[in-house]
Design a protein around this motif. Sequence first.
Motif, mmCIF file in Angstrom:
data_model
loop_
_atom_site.group_PDB
_atom_site.id
_atom_site.type_symbol
_atom_site.label_atom_id
_atom_site.label_comp_id
_atom_site.label_asym_id
_atom_site.label_seq_id
_atom_site.Cartn_x
_atom_site.Cartn_y
_atom_site.Cartn_z
ATOM 1 N N LEU A 84 14.687 -5.754 -30.729
ATOM 2 C CA LEU A 84 15.818 -6.035 -31.621
ATOM 3 C C LEU A 84 15.854 -5.061 -32.806
ATOM 4 C CD1 LEU A 84 18.166 -7.926 -32.435
ATOM 5 C CD2 LEU A 84 16.477 -9.292 -33.676
ATOM 6 N N PHE B 198 19.343 -9.716 -41.711
ATOM 7 C CA PHE B 198 19.801 -9.403 -40.359
ATOM 8 C C PHE B 198 19.203 -10.371 -39.360
ATOM 9 C CE2 PHE B 198 20.615 -5.350 -42.417
ATOM 10 C CZ PHE B 198 21.800 -4.957 -41.825
ATOM 11 N N TYR B 199 20.025 -10.977 -38.555
ATOM 12 C CA TYR B 199 19.564 -11.750 -37.413
ATOM 13 C C TYR B 199 20.730 -11.866 -36.431
ATOM 14 C CZ TYR B 199 16.289 -14.491 -34.836
ATOM 15 O OH TYR B 199 15.423 -14.888 -33.855
ATOM 16 N N PRO B 200 20.461 -11.786 -35.133
ATOM 17 C CA PRO B 200 21.590 -11.736 -34.192
ATOM 18 C C PRO B 200 22.512 -12.963 -34.241
ATOM 19 C CG PRO B 200 19.550 -11.113 -33.101
ATOM 20 C CD PRO B 200 19.169 -11.581 -34.463
ATOM 21 N N VAL C 151 25.509 -6.039 -32.124
ATOM 22 C CA VAL C 151 25.323 -7.265 -31.336
ATOM 23 C C VAL C 151 26.615 -7.685 -30.635
ATOM 24 C CG1 VAL C 151 24.761 -9.736 -31.444
ATOM 25 C CG2 VAL C 151 23.395 -8.101 -32.757
ATOM 26 N N ASP D 134 26.116 -4.361 -36.386
ATOM 27 C CA ASP D 134 24.716 -4.400 -35.970
ATOM 28 C C ASP D 134 24.554 -4.162 -34.467
ATOM 29 O OD1 ASP D 134 25.782 -6.730 -34.976
ATOM 30 O OD2 ASP D 134 24.519 -8.083 -36.148
ATOM 31 N N LEU E 230 23.316 -14.467 -36.943
ATOM 32 C CA LEU E 230 23.999 -14.464 -38.246
ATOM 33 C C LEU E 230 25.022 -13.332 -38.208
ATOM 34 C CD1 LEU E 230 23.874 -15.817 -41.124
ATOM 35 C CD2 LEU E 230 22.652 -13.763 -41.818
ATOM 36 N N TYR F 281 18.806 -2.458 -33.797
ATOM 37 C CA TYR F 281 19.496 -2.421 -35.096
ATOM 38 C C TYR F 281 19.414 -1.008 -35.697
ATOM 39 C CZ TYR F 281 19.824 -7.557 -35.894
ATOM 40 O OH TYR F 281 20.135 -8.877 -35.865
#
Lengths: 485, 476
Positions: free
Chosen positions: A336, B82-84, A324, A322, B86, A340
């Motif tokens: 964000l 999706f989450y930063p 990150v 992703d 996670l 992504y």
Amino acid sequence: MEDWSIKELSSLLREKKTSSVEITTDYLQHIKKKNPEINAFITVDENRSLAQAKLADLKIQKGEGDVLTGVPIAQKDIFCAEDWLTTCGSKMLHNFIAPYDATVVKKFNEVGAVNIGKTNMDEFAMGSSNETSYFGGVKNPWDLTRVPGGSSGGSAAAIAARMCPGATATDTGGSIRQPASLCGLTGLKPTYGLVSRYGMIAFASSLDQAGPMAKSSEDCAMMMNVMAGFDPKDSTSIDHKKEDYTKNIDQPIEGLKIGLPKEYFADGLDSHVAKVIESAIDQYKKLGATIVDVSLPNTNLSIPVYYVLAPAEASSNLSRYDGVRYGHRTSQYDDLMDMYCKTRQEGFGEEVKRRILIGTYVLSAGYYDAYYLKAQQIRHLISEDFKKAFQSCDLIMGPTAPSTAFKANEKIDDPVTMYLQDIYTIATNLAGLPGMSIPAGFVNKLPVGIQIIGNYFDEARMLNVAHQFQKVTDWHKAIPEGALS
Amino acid sequence: MSWDVVIGIETHVQLQTKTKIFSGASTAFGAEPNTQACILSIALPGTLPVLNYEAVQCAIKFGLATNAEIASRSIFARKNYFYPDLPKGYQISQYELPVVGKGSLEIEIGDIKKTVRITRAHLEEDAGKSSHGAVQNGTGIDLNRAGTPLLEIVSEPDMTSAAEAVAYAKKLHELVQWIGICDGNMQEGSFRCDINVSVKRAGTDKLGTRREIKNLNSFKFIEQAIHAETQWQIEMLEEGKTIQQATVLFNPETGETRAMRSKEEANDYRYFPDPDLLPLEISDEKINQIKESMTELPHLMKARLERDYQLSSYDASGITSDKHVADYFFATLKEGVEPKQIANWILGQLFSKLNEHNLSIEHSPIKPQVLSLLLKRIQDGTISNNGAKQLFEKLWTNSDLEIDALIESEGLKQVSDSGLIETMIDEVLKNNQTMVDEYRSGKEKAFNALVGQIMKASKGKANPGQVNELLRKKLS
């Protein structure tokens, strides 16, 4: 360049007729010469390989050497190797230096084998031609206009062009066996759970399995002795008793019952390939095997089932990319979501995106039962087919791939045709069974492999049966023109 | 128009394991960001989860403590979003087959007992934390917490008021600490509640649309949030509007609940069985083994305290509210003091002192042996209850003091010499003839007044029990 087998190298090293530094240097030079044309390696690191070779020589001198100490083995770029660039054939990981060793890599390091480089592959192991690699396609050493197969096409081409004597590979739907067939090599996909998946970058977790690829069954057996074994770091690893795969490799195979599934010789199989398989079967008859007809009635469902389950797992496995924490991140983004989207849009190739989309779709609310759940049920039926077949035979044989190596760009724009490359190999992944491909002949100067499918944990017998064939045939000894020069 | 409130609670309980649920990284709270993030916590390519059996044991303990079904086979599933914070892009949780099935928890609201049904409890991993503003021009991600084991406990919508919801949350909070699966630290997020609230017309069966108040980490907030949410929903309905299903956040500063996202915006989590983990199989033998290792459950201990020690329900509840309190009670009891008196002193004097100093009972400067000796001196008549309270104050600041010597030096020893007391009684009776007459004419109050006079004459040192007894005899 000499055409050494792993077995020969092992003897030469232990008899101190050569040193690991010497042969590693030879292979590195040969890679330098051949790889620009073949593109089998993504990363070659002479210093690292030679440092390992020096350590191996010390070990051998002290008499601490193991069978594979000092033998150069290439690692498919799907395996994390500490301090090595580990890309999985993707732009997403074009800058990822692994901070740890996969269990498979660790095991080869522990016995003192030399990592001769990281081999090219289809992106995230998704492909049957090696054309989906971000690092460019790999050429088949038998005919540079053709593909080596995939996804372990880099490993296959590297061995075929004699840039290494053996390589690790992985197989989710045929990715060891099909390139082995297309490049005239011996490759084994073990029973699911026999080789650890720890540190092997996941494509479809319930199907992925690592295995050896080399020129002969004997060499594969030697590699299996290193690779197989329970690993507490992989929950799906099976605590199967440790075996010596070389021990019974010389046993005669008289009385062996070989099952031929009628579905594997039906429409879709190239008639010339069929002839090669038939003559290989005749050879087995001469060795004392008996032939029985078996049926795997759900064979035609294996591709649809696979293309529901594998993408479903992949869509989730690939969510971690992703931008990150590591790997590719887009350079400019607004927020964000934008980060992504751009990261994944830029980082993944077409085939990977296609499978993420399919996988996301089949797992979505309202579609799960119709696709994922139904596919799981059929997967069970496919396992049952094999179970029934093995009641009347010891091993199953048939073609590995429906054709010989095809031309580059021939199928890349037609995914469904490409997917049919794995028609004979996918079912064993769905059932978790071991499968193997060994050279059985040629069609128009291109290698053809015969597939051997065994029951669970029957690798030793498969290697034995393959070796007996290789003792009386020379197909596996054939060398692509110019490979040694 | 009158309305009924319907409340169900989902509680995330952080399990007290040494390492994370699927890796060997430490779970300790408060470390520097990302120092407890191993390669699995960061979700490096190729890493695989391995189940920490300690977390499973915690789940089994909880199942046993709530009389729940414990699944012989349960499945870990991936919840994809999706989450930063996670890292894998999915959370490993349980979906269709949870480890703990239907159970129940008995709660008390004043004198009323009520059973709240528990739907299920499942194991899952916690996510990391996003700190907005922690880094310049961006959001900091701390993955120390990623992979910490959680037990998510889901109740049926069985509660009908904020008071019941708080009673349930408190009871659950007590229980998970009692059985040793959670440290109960709500500030650090070890115990957090999501509250589902809906209202419906009084007496009807048809449930209203619910809204879920996320992530409440104090009982006070739970109460305030439910009040605010209930009020809001009733106002909406009375204005003729409809409620949309939504996730809401409670703002303690404004006392309001505000919608975070509506149902339409909700994620499709694409749950499917995690192919990296085998089904979790639990044998009856394993369950029995854990059962035998568990300490007596609070509700059983409470019943025992009422039955065997004649404690009131209130006292027994107080003693069994916390394992450490119960331990303290039994340690004091060992010395052979009246149980009822011990309970009174723990729940009264000791609790108020602990509260005042913000101490937990394990850190009480007055240890059970000391309290026990003090109470013994009341019981054997050496000191009065009041005298004991004075000593308690002294001992609080210096628990090394020797009690009997202290009684002497403080002059708190009671007069228990009956001859001496009788002399004092005679003296008082002689000087208070009116009171004596009043008593004799049937005024019981006069008796107490006489006792007061005698105690005064003894400067408070006469043993009140003896005074009562002897006075009664004299006046009969």
